[in-house]
Design a protein around this motif. Structure first.
Motif, PDB file in Angstrom:
ATOM      1  N   ASP A   1      20.912  67.471  13.683  1.00 43.71           N
ATOM      2  CA  ASP A   1      21.723  67.800  12.512  1.00 43.71           C
ATOM      3  C   ASP A   1      21.022  68.705  11.508  1.00 43.71           C
ATOM      4  O   ASP A   1      21.654  69.546  10.886  1.00 43.71           O
ATOM      5  N   GLY A   2      19.733  68.585  11.328  1.00 47.27           N
ATOM      6  CA  GLY A   2      19.036  69.364  10.314  1.00 47.27           C
ATOM      7  C   GLY A   2      18.366  70.628  10.821  1.00 47.27           C
ATOM      8  O   GLY A   2      17.615  71.269  10.081  1.00 47.27           O
ATOM      9  N   ASP A   3      18.622  71.019  12.056  1.00 51.40           N
ATOM     10  CA  ASP A   3      17.891  72.128  12.670  1.00 51.40           C
ATOM     11  C   ASP A   3      18.551  73.501  12.545  1.00 51.40           C
ATOM     12  O   ASP A   3      17.943  74.510  12.898  1.00 51.40           O
ATOM     13  N   ALA A   4      19.770  73.583  12.064  1.00 49.67           N
ATOM     14  CA  ALA A   4      20.514  74.852  12.073  1.00 49.67           C
ATOM     15  C   ALA A   4      19.878  75.912  11.181  1.00 49.67           C
ATOM     16  O   ALA A   4      19.840  77.091  11.553  1.00 49.67           O
ATOM     17  N   GLY A   5      19.373  75.543  10.021  1.00 49.34           N
ATOM     18  CA  GLY A   5      18.811  76.527   9.095  1.00 49.34           C
ATOM     19  C   GLY A   5      17.630  77.280   9.679  1.00 49.34           C
ATOM     20  O   GLY A   5      17.589  78.515   9.657  1.00 49.34           O
ATOM     21  N   GLY A   6      16.663  76.559  10.205  1.00 52.36           N
ATOM     22  CA  GLY A   6      15.493  77.194  10.807  1.00 52.36           C
ATOM     23  C   GLY A   6      15.851  78.008  12.032  1.00 52.36           C
ATOM     24  O   GLY A   6      15.319  79.101  12.250  1.00 52.36           O
ATOM     25  N   LEU A   7      16.759  77.492  12.818  1.00 54.44           N
ATOM     26  CA  LEU A   7      17.192  78.204  14.018  1.00 54.44           C
ATOM     27  C   LEU A   7      17.926  79.497  13.655  1.00 54.44           C
ATOM     28  O   LEU A   7      17.749  80.528  14.304  1.00 54.44           O
ATOM     29  N   ALA A   8      18.725  79.466  12.597  1.00 49.76           N
ATOM     30  CA  ALA A   8      19.425  80.672  12.141  1.00 49.76           C
ATOM     31  C   ALA A   8      18.407  81.745  11.746  1.00 49.76           C
ATOM     32  O   ALA A   8      18.578  82.929  12.094  1.00 49.76           O
ATOM     33  N   ALA A   9      17.350  81.357  11.065  1.00 47.41           N
ATOM     34  CA  ALA A   9      16.316  82.322  10.667  1.00 47.41           C
ATOM     35  C   ALA A   9      15.631  82.917  11.890  1.00 47.41           C
ATOM     36  O   ALA A   9      15.403  84.136  11.953  1.00 47.41           O
ATOM     37  N   MET A  10      15.317  82.090  12.883  1.00 48.19           N
ATOM     38  CA  MET A  10      14.675  82.593  14.102  1.00 48.19           C
ATOM     39  C   MET A  10      15.605  83.538  14.867  1.00 48.19           C
ATOM     40  O   MET A  10      15.162  84.546  15.413  1.00 48.19           O
ATOM     41  N   ALA A  11      16.888  83.203  14.900  1.00 47.19           N
ATOM     42  CA  ALA A  11      17.850  84.060  15.601  1.00 47.19           C
ATOM     43  C   ALA A  11      17.962  85.414  14.898  1.00 47.19           C
ATOM     44  O   ALA A  11      18.018  86.461  15.556  1.00 47.19           O
ATOM     45  N   ARG A  12      17.992  85.402  13.582  1.00 48.23           N
ATOM     46  CA  ARG A  12      18.017  86.670  12.840  1.00 48.23           C
ATOM     47  C   ARG A  12      16.749  87.470  13.100  1.00 48.23           C
ATOM     48  O   ARG A  12      16.793  88.687  13.281  1.00 48.23           O
ATOM     49  N   ASP A  13      15.587  86.798  13.139  1.00 46.66           N
ATOM     50  CA  ASP A  13      14.326  87.471  13.448  1.00 46.66           C
ATOM     51  C   ASP A  13      14.374  88.124  14.829  1.00 46.66           C
ATOM     52  O   ASP A  13      13.746  89.153  15.049  1.00 46.66           O
ATOM     53  N   ALA A  14      15.112  87.516  15.744  1.00 45.07           N
ATOM     54  CA  ALA A  14      15.237  88.051  17.107  1.00 45.07           C
ATOM     55  C   ALA A  14      16.281  89.163  17.192  1.00 45.07           C
ATOM     56  O   ALA A  14      16.522  89.703  18.264  1.00 45.07           O
ATOM     57  N   GLY A  15      16.923  89.489  16.075  1.00 44.75           N
ATOM     58  CA  GLY A  15      17.897  90.579  16.049  1.00 44.75           C
ATOM     59  C   GLY A  15      19.304  90.187  16.457  1.00 44.75           C
ATOM     60  O   GLY A  15      20.134  91.041  16.755  1.00 44.75           O
ATOM     61  N   LEU A  16      19.585  88.881  16.457  1.00 45.56           N
ATOM     62  CA  LEU A  16      20.901  88.406  16.866  1.00 45.56           C
ATOM     63  C   LEU A  16      21.860  88.346  15.683  1.00 45.56           C
ATOM     64  O   LEU A  16      21.445  88.134  14.544  1.00 45.56           O
ATOM     65  N   ARG A  17      23.129  88.493  15.973  1.00 38.28           N
ATOM     66  CA  ARG A  17      24.184  88.272  14.984  1.00 38.28           C
ATOM     67  C   ARG A  17      24.384  86.758  14.896  1.00 38.28           C
ATOM     68  O   ARG A  17      24.734  86.113  15.886  1.00 38.28           O
ATOM     69  N   VAL A  18      24.130  86.186  13.746  1.00 35.49           N
ATOM     70  CA  VAL A  18      24.215  84.744  13.553  1.00 35.49           C
ATOM     71  C   VAL A  18      25.537  84.405  12.873  1.00 35.49           C
ATOM     72  O   VAL A  18      25.886  84.989  11.853  1.00 35.49           O
ATOM     73  N   VAL A  19      26.264  83.458  13.465  1.00 35.02           N
ATOM     74  CA  VAL A  19      27.502  82.973  12.869  1.00 35.02           C
ATOM     75  C   VAL A  19      27.396  81.459  12.783  1.00 35.02           C
ATOM     76  O   VAL A  19      27.251  80.779  13.809  1.00 35.02           O
ATOM     77  N   ARG A  20      27.444  80.957  11.552  1.00 34.76           N
ATOM     78  CA  ARG A  20      27.429  79.506  11.348  1.00 34.76           C
ATOM     79  C   ARG A  20      28.860  79.025  11.276  1.00 34.76           C
ATOM     80  O   ARG A  20      29.665  79.563  10.522  1.00 34.76           O
ATOM     81  N   ILE A  21      29.163  78.020  12.078  1.00 33.18           N
ATOM     82  CA  ILE A  21      30.526  77.498  12.181  1.00 33.18           C
ATOM     83  C   ILE A  21      30.510  76.040  11.743  1.00 33.18           C
ATOM     84  O   ILE A  21      29.915  75.189  12.401  1.00 33.18           O
ATOM     85  N   ASP A  22      31.161  75.768  10.628  1.00 33.77           N
ATOM     86  CA  ASP A  22      31.205  74.420  10.070  1.00 33.77           C
ATOM     87  C   ASP A  22      32.322  73.627  10.745  1.00 33.77           C
ATOM     88  O   ASP A  22      33.494  73.939  10.591  1.00 33.77           O
ATOM     89  N   LEU A  23      31.922  72.609  11.497  1.00 32.53           N
ATOM     90  CA  LEU A  23      32.906  71.747  12.150  1.00 32.53           C
ATOM     91  C   LEU A  23      33.102  70.436  11.395  1.00 32.53           C
ATOM     92  O   LEU A  23      33.716  69.512  11.918  1.00 32.53           O
ATOM     93  N   GLY A  24      32.621  70.358  10.179  1.00 33.51           N
ATOM     94  CA  GLY A  24      32.784  69.155   9.374  1.00 33.51           C
ATOM     95  C   GLY A  24      34.248  68.735   9.294  1.00 33.51           C
ATOM     96  O   GLY A  24      35.097  69.539   8.947  1.00 33.51           O
ATOM     97  N   GLY A  25      34.535  67.494   9.662  1.00 32.95           N
ATOM     98  CA  GLY A  25      35.897  66.970   9.625  1.00 32.95           C
ATOM     99  C   GLY A  25      36.770  67.406  10.793  1.00 32.95           C
ATOM    100  O   GLY A  25      37.931  67.026  10.866  1.00 32.95           O
ATOM    101  N   CYS A  26      36.231  68.186  11.693  1.00 27.26           N
ATOM    102  CA  CYS A  26      37.005  68.674  12.843  1.00 27.26           C
ATOM    103  C   CYS A  26      37.030  67.591  13.924  1.00 27.26           C
ATOM    104  O   CYS A  26      36.001  67.260  14.498  1.00 27.26           O
ATOM    105  N   GLN A  27      38.237  67.049  14.175  1.00 30.23           N
ATOM    106  CA  GLN A  27      38.350  65.933  15.111  1.00 30.23           C
ATOM    107  C   GLN A  27      39.411  66.138  16.188  1.00 30.23           C
ATOM    108  O   GLN A  27      39.732  65.210  16.909  1.00 30.23           O
ATOM    109  N   ASP A  28      39.935  67.359  16.303  1.00 30.90           N
ATOM    110  CA  ASP A  28      40.936  67.603  17.344  1.00 30.90           C
ATOM    111  C   ASP A  28      40.955  69.075  17.733  1.00 30.90           C
ATOM    112  O   ASP A  28      40.392  69.932  17.034  1.00 30.90           O
ATOM    113  N   LYS A  29      41.583  69.380  18.842  1.00 32.18           N
ATOM    114  CA  LYS A  29      41.633  70.735  19.384  1.00 32.18           C
ATOM    115  C   LYS A  29      42.291  71.717  18.418  1.00 32.18           C
ATOM    116  O   LYS A  29      41.783  72.828  18.218  1.00 32.18           O
TER     117      LYS A  29
END
Length: 146
Positions: free
Chosen positions: A23-51
């Motif tokens: 749960d707490g790893d997204a921030g650091g991973l986003a920074a590493m992905a940006r360092d690698a030159g990737l387009r980073v998109v954070r998708i908040d699934l909070g409260g998402c419980q169905d298709k």
């Protein structure tokens, strides 16, 4: 090596795929992905419980083109295109994916399949496509396909 001093190989399409993170790893991973030159998109699934909510959330947060269908086939098609989000590669960070997994396990599994297929498709074009799903620490190891 990246500026962070830690190279995860995020720029390697053959290593890309679908992975569970804590749960707490997204921030650091986003920074590493940006360092690698990737387009980073954070998708908040909070409260998402169905298709329905999941597909609407993805269409909004990935800025899908107008008129995009709200079904698995449309999601798959859009994830294999992403021409409106140009990048040398992609890192999708799905935050708070636990409730979806808990309340809609079949839809969660289908999402994993669609993401894995998209990653494989991008790898054929030598483009890294990563999907990281933040889940409660308990049970993370068996959450995604290997």
């Amino acid at each position: 090596m990246t500026d962070s001093g830690f190279d995860m190989g995020l720029d390697d399409p053959q290593r890309a795929g679908v992975y569970a993170i804590g749960d707490g790893d997204a921030g650091g991973l986003a920074a590493m992905a940006r360092d690698a030159g990737l387009r980073v998109v954070r998708i908040d699934l909070g409260g998402c419980q169905d298709k329905r909510t999941l597909l609407a959330r993805l269409a909004t947060q990935l800025d899908f083109p107008a008129g995009t269908g709200r079904n698995w086939d449309a999601l798959s098609e859009n994830l294999r295109d992403l021409s409106w989000l140009p990048g040398r590669g992609y890192a999708l960070l799905f935050e708070d994916a636990g409730p979806l997994r808990e309340h809609a396990g079949t839809d969660f599994d289908t999402l994993l399949d669609v993401l894995q297929e998209a990653s494989a498709s991008w790898a054929e074009d030598d483009v890294p496509f990563w999907a990281f799903l933040a889940l409660p620490d308990l049970g993370v190891a068996d959450a995604t396909q290997g």
